[in-house]
Scaffold this active site. Structure first.
Site, PDB file in Angstrom:
ATOM      1  N   HIS A 107      45.283  60.490  71.905  1.00 42.72           N
ATOM      2  CA  HIS A 107      46.083  61.401  70.792  1.00 42.72           C
ATOM      3  C   HIS A 107      45.776  60.898  69.530  1.00 42.72           C
ATOM      4  CE1 HIS A 107      49.697  63.905  71.222  1.00 42.72           C
ATOM      5  NE2 HIS A 107      50.309  63.025  70.833  1.00 42.72           N
ATOM      6  N   SER A 108      46.926  61.469  68.941  1.00 40.17           N
ATOM      7  CA  SER A 108      46.705  61.353  67.591  1.00 40.17           C
ATOM      8  C   SER A 108      45.899  60.091  66.714  1.00 40.17           C
ATOM      9  CB  SER A 108      48.507  60.505  67.282  1.00 40.17           C
ATOM     10  OG  SER A 108      48.840  60.083  66.695  1.00 40.17           O
TER      11      SER A 108
END
Length: 283
Positions: A107-108
């Site tokens: 994520h990210s």
């Protein structure tokens, strides 16, 4: 250290990189795909601590990467550039024998790391991931044009609040000791992202699933869609409700995210079983 101060045994190296959070390790011959998860900037492995429970029989195990500067690694200096971080994570995955029948979720910043580690393992001749899940992240070539890591502390606190890092009702943490402890790690991770420069290379050949969120100020739907060019296999894009941290506990689309992951991972398990059956018929 004073004579009266107790000695505390250092945790094993495996537990430093991949903490178990009370879950027993899988059997060495456990069937199924292992999901290896990478945290977002400033995040810890604990965001994935209950994913094994939620993903159930669709996975053999969930292993979350714990980066230096947080958790049991609090006293270690965080990385400030991508290349050594990616190389060390790849080394550790190989050393621990985690590069057989596995998938990546990031994520990210974690999505960027997952992609780079996948490419590094391929370049070393190691088996690549069977699936790459990227979430809340711009495509790699869109990184490197921001300077949040240079913000003064107070402005960095406001930036963290503005992207939803503190969650609803946590604004008091803006001036609290908790966020003060987290700021150096967040700043270092943002430096990793902002100093990153994508190098053109052959895309991974595994399927990819991307997740974007409706109110994400860090990675909009078009920036997430740009990941489509980073695989030579199938690409699926889910657009969910929520802000940048829609995957955390209480996030509006966390359950849908986990449901989509369960479905894709179950298909991987089914494919692996079919391949093993077909191989047994070959003489």
């Amino acid at each position: 250290m004073s004579p009266a101060e107790p000695l505390v045994a250092a945790p094993p190296r495996d537990a430093l990189w991949f903490p178990r959070f009370g879950a027993p390790p899988p059997a060495p011959d456990a069937a199924g795909t292992r999901l290896i998860c990478f945290p977002y900037a400033g995040g810890t492995a604990s965001v994935y601590r209950d994913w094994r429970e939620h993903l159930g029989a669709s996975v053999a195990d969930v292993a979350a990467v714990q980066l230096p500067g947080r958790g049991l690694r609090m006293r270690e200096e965080p990385y400030r550039s991508a290349a050594p971080l990616v190389a060390d994570v790849a080394d550790e995955l190989v050393r621990q024998g985690l590069t057989r029948d596995y998938a990546f979720f990031g994520h990210s910043m974690g999505a960027l790391l997952a992609y780079e580690v996948a490419c590094t393992l391929r370049d070393r001749g190691e088996p690549g991931p069977r699936h790459l899940f990227v979430s809340g992240s711009r495509a790699p070539h869109l990184y490197g044009d921001r300077t949040e890591h240079l913000l003064p502390d107070e402005e960095l606190r406001r930036f963290a609040a503005g992207i939803g890092a503190l969650g609803d009702g946590d604004q008091a943490l803006l001036n609290g000791a908790y966020l003060d402890r987290r700021l150096p790690v967040l700043r270092a991770d943002l430096q990793v992202c902002n100093g990153y420069r994508w190098l053109p290379r052959r895309p991974p050949d595994c399927p990819m699933t991307a997740f974007s969120a409706s109110d994400d100020p860090v990675a909009d739907a078009a920036e997430v869609e740009a990941w489509r060019a980073y695989t030579t296999s199938s690409f699926l894009h889910h657009h969910l409700q929520g802000d940048h941290f829609f995957l955390t506990a209480g996030g509006p689309s966390r359950q849908r995210l986990l449901r989509e992951l369960r479905g894709e991972l179950a298909r991987l398990a089914s494919t692996a079983t079919s391949e093993q059956r077909n191989a047994s018929w070959t003489y």
